[in-house]
Every structure is written in structure tokens, then in C-alpha cells.
Design an enzyme around this catalytic site. Structure first.
Site, PDB file in Angstrom:
ATOM      1  N   TYR A 154      30.214  45.500  40.576  1.00  0.00           N
ATOM      2  CA  TYR A 154      30.933  45.066  39.373  1.00  0.00           C
ATOM      3  C   TYR A 154      29.983  44.631  38.263  1.00  0.00           C
ATOM      4  O   TYR A 154      30.413  44.439  37.122  1.00  0.00           O
ATOM      5  CB  TYR A 154      31.873  43.898  39.685  1.00  0.00           C
ATOM      6  CG  TYR A 154      32.943  44.152  40.701  1.00  0.00           C
ATOM      7  CD1 TYR A 154      33.218  45.442  41.185  1.00  0.00           C
ATOM      8  CD2 TYR A 154      33.710  43.098  41.205  1.00  0.00           C
ATOM      9  CE1 TYR A 154      34.206  45.651  42.129  1.00  0.00           C
ATOM     10  CE2 TYR A 154      34.710  43.310  42.142  1.00  0.00           C
ATOM     11  CZ  TYR A 154      34.948  44.581  42.611  1.00  0.00           C
ATOM     12  OH  TYR A 154      35.932  44.781  43.553  1.00  0.00           O
ATOM     13  N   HIS A 203      31.303  47.443  50.823  1.00  0.00           N
ATOM     14  CA  HIS A 203      32.234  47.845  49.769  1.00  0.00           C
ATOM     15  C   HIS A 203      33.036  49.106  50.115  1.00  0.00           C
ATOM     16  O   HIS A 203      34.246  49.164  49.865  1.00  0.00           O
ATOM     17  CB  HIS A 203      31.466  48.069  48.462  1.00  0.00           C
ATOM     18  CG  HIS A 203      32.307  47.900  47.238  1.00  0.00           C
ATOM     19  ND1 HIS A 203      31.820  47.366  46.070  1.00  0.00           N
ATOM     20  CD2 HIS A 203      33.609  48.189  46.989  1.00  0.00           C
ATOM     21  CE1 HIS A 203      32.788  47.322  45.163  1.00  0.00           C
ATOM     22  NE2 HIS A 203      33.871  47.834  45.688  1.00  0.00           N
TER      23      HIS A 203
END
Length: 286
Positions: A52, A114
Site C-alpha cells: 500500500y 499478502h
């Protein structure tokens, strides 16, 4: 300041707040302010990721909120995720240190892989996931992380990792929202004591325009977003709504003064796809 949610208990006994705040697609320039606002609103579960690009802002927001509101570090549950380019034991160990430094924290509450390595792109996908997970297990045993888990793993990925490892994941964070519930993966995890988190619980905003959802929301005097979040809470799934607007950050936390009836829960379950990403981990290039 009061907590806005009940806790769920992970299979290692660690408590995770039942409502979280997500920061996916929040600009690094605004992340600290949004996190501070979320903590002010009562969120105690803050979720970010290496991918992110805003871990630094999350750490700044957490520290600012702790100082401003007199909170202790153990009162805020912080998670981040390992990006795909850092899979494997050695890379994962190094990436963890980088993330921890960006966050400016002494430990992590939750660290997630992730995305799974999958058979479409990796013949040795199980070994890649196992090697990555071995780093997570070591960091967990060393007390650097309070809990470890995965993200975007389908049921068969979770099963394989569990078979190949000493410690099974404590959390699986998946896309789950009205119109797109990854029911099989969620049910598998919950049946095996793995807590499910929902990223994009508002379907990237698209589901909020659905007529049936808004009709149900009107019955309860709530917004469509609040119904989406409450629907997940009643499934014992941890929603991670994101917003950059204080009004909506506050509103999304105001979901503990009502319950959705069984009839309306079923009606929401039946709403067809009306927004969201619909990522398929088995085909996405990861």
C-alpha cells in the site's frame, strides 16, 4: 475513549478487535490523519500492507493517537502484509524488518502473506508458501509478531499451508462483501479456527448503490454502508472499511446498536454482484 467493537479470539489466544480500519488506496500524504481520526472514532484494529506504500503514515497516525488520547501500544492492533516480491524465508525476514522500521513499532500484532503463490504461475507454489511461512513462524516464536496469517488464500491454499507447516494461520483476510462472498474459503477457515477478515467490505463503494440493500438499510434507519458492515459482523467476519472522510469513518463504526434479522441477512446474502474487485487468487498474476 471506548472500543467500538467486540473482540474475537485467535486460536493462539490473542484478541483481535472485531472491526478494523483499512488504508488500501489512501495516499501516504493523508494516511496518518485518517488513522488518527479512526482511532479517535474508536477503531482499535488498523490494517496496512507493504504494497500500500503507506506503512510510515500508519505508524505516525498510531503514535500521534496514542499520545493525544493517552492510549497504550497494546490497546491498538496493527497489521501489515508481506508483498509478493519478498516471498521466501530470507526475503521475508528482511522485508519484515523494513516494514517494522517504516511503522516505527517494536512489534507487530499481525503479519500476513499478502497473496499465495499459486500453481498457475509457480510449479513449486507449495514450497514458496512454506518457505515464506517458515519466516513468519520464526518471527512469531521470537515474539516479534503476536499473530501470523495470510491474505487472499482460498481454502485449498490454506489447507496446503497448514499441512506443510508447524503453525496454522490465525487469520485469512479475503475480499468479502455484499454481492461477492467467498463463502467456501470463509467457511473452511472458520471451521478450522481461523478468523476471517474482509477487505473491501463495501465492494469499493459500488454495492452502496444497490436498491435492495438500500431498501433494507431504510428499515433500520441506517446507511447502506452500515448494513454491509453489520452483515459481516453477524457472520463473525472482521470488516476493514476504509474512508478518508471523518463523517464516514465515524458512521462506519456506529454499527453496534442494532442487529439485522435472519430474514434480512438471507436477503442480503442473495444480492447478486454489484461492485468490488472479484479477484481470483488462482488466476491473478501474483
Amino acid at each position: 475513549m471506548n472500543h467500538v467493537s467486540d473482540n474475537l479470539t485467535l486460536h493462539n489466544g490473542v484478541k483481535i478487535p472485531g472491526l478494523g480500519f483499512g488504508v488500501w488506496q489512501i495516499s501516504p500524504l493523508h494516511t496518518a490523519k485518517c488513522v488518527r481520526t479512526a482511532i479517535k472514532a474508536g477503531y482499535r484494529n488498523i490494517d496496512t500492507a507493504e504494497g500500500y506504500m503507506n506503512e510510515k503514515g500508519v505508524g505516525e497516525g498510531v503514535r500521534q493517537a496514542m499520545e493525544e488520547y493517552g492510549l497504550k501500544r497494546e490497546e491498538i492492533f496493527v497489521s501489515t502484509k508481506l508483498w509478493n516480491s519478498h516471498r521466501g524465508y530470507d526475503k521475508a525476514m528482511k522485508a519484515f524488518e523494513v516494514s517494522l522500521k517504516k511503522l516505527g513499532l517494536e512489534y507487530l500484532d499481525l503479519y500476513l502473506i499478502h497473496w499465495p503463490a499459486v500453481s498457475r504461475w509457480h510449479d513449486d507454489w507449495r514450497e514458496i508458501n512454506r518457505s515464506t511461512w517458515r519466516a513468519f513462524e520464526e518471527l512469531y516464536r521470537d515474539g516479534r509478531i503476536k499473530a501470523i496469517g495470510v491474505s487472499n488464500f482460498l481454502a485449498h491454499h490454506v489447507q496446503a499451508l497448514t499441512e506443510d507447516s508447524d503453525i496454522k494461520p490465525m487469520v485469512n483476510q479475503i475480499e468479502y462483501h455484499v454481492g461477492f462472498g467467498q463463502v467456501k474459503s470463509a467457511e473452511y477457515c472458520q471451521a478450522n479456527g481461523i478468523v476471517v477478515e474482509a477487505w473491501s467490505p463495501l465492494g469499493s463503494g459500488g454495492v452502496l448503490r444497490n436498491g435492495e440493500l438500500n431498501r433494507i438499510a431504510g428499515k433500520y434507519g441506517k446507511s447502506a454502508a452500515q448494513i454491509c458492515i453489520r452483515w459481516l459482523l453477524q457472520k463473525n467476519i472482521v470488516p476493514l472499511p476504509k474512508s478518508t472522510h471523518e463523517k464516514y469513518i465515524m458512521e462506519n463504526a456506529d454499527v453496534f446498536d442494532f442487529s439485522i434479522s435472519e430474514e434480512d441477512m438471507t436477503a442480503i446474502d442473495r444480492i447478486p454482484y454489484c461492485g468490488g474487485m472479484m479477484f481470483d487468487p488462482d488466476s491473478a498474476r501474483s
